[in-house]
Write an enzyme that holds these catalytic residues in place. Sequence first.
Site: not given
Ligand code: SAM
Length: 234
Positions: A76, A141, A156
């Site tokens: 994230p 895609r 698109d």
């Molecule tokens: N502690 C982290 C933080 O606050 O940034 C969040 C970890 S999340 C619970 C667990 C995993 O989900 C991450 O390591 C990532 O691989 C994935 N993930 C969660 N949200 C995501 C997003 N918005 N985009 C991409 N991957 C995401």
Amino acid sequence: MFEGFFSGGIIKRALQKGLIEINVRNLRDFTTDKHRQVDDRPYGGEEGMVFKPEPIFAAVESVRQSDKTPVYLLSPQGRRFDARLAEEMARHPQIVLVCGRYEGVDERVAEHLATDEISIGDYVLTGGELAAMVVVDAVARFVPRVVGKEESVRHDSFFEGLLDYPQYTRPREFRGMKVPQVLFSGDHKKIEAWRRKKALEKTRGRRPDLLAGRQSSPEEKHLLDQIDNERNKR
Ligand code: SAM
């Protein structure tokens, strides 16, 4: 989690035709200890678990075909994933996506292994798998011949920096709601102009940020002025 994704629709067809190849790796297969441990407690003392770096480095090194293969850590905290990035990714012969879970991934993966960190939106998922599927779907895609008519990708949303124009199908009238007359005119130029205007209208109303950095042609500027005047009159 990935099996459902592979077993239907355009992705299934693309896999069967060999247009794309997707290999999923389980980090536990890259551990060396008896318990096949992929995570550990965070240094500094906090709640939760963090992915250890060794299995991730080993897994990525085992699948990466070249030093040029980009490695994207799903997080994230990453750069926001969008159509432009999807198109860019599709030009590589191979990409590697790393999925985290729990509290996330040891920072050395982001610093020394990943080419980039990718986020699919400003929210937190429980794991990277869904995010990886979103990325793979959008990237696929842009791989030639994956989507039947290349035209449909070109039209698109986001491809030309605009939202898509409205689409209609039969019936011509449903509960008093009519399909716009211009679509029956048979005049392709007129239809094209109408679609262009509607795409601009939607983008202006819903995503003005997409228009902000856009180099509009004189014709497009004229259409946007027209749209603004019509909106002001309403
Ligand atoms: N502690 C982290 C933080 O606050 O940034 C969040 C970890 S999340 C619970 C667990 C995993 O989900 C991450 O390591 C990532 O691989 C994935 N993930 C969660 N949200 C995501 C997003 N918005 N985009 C991409 N991957 C995401």
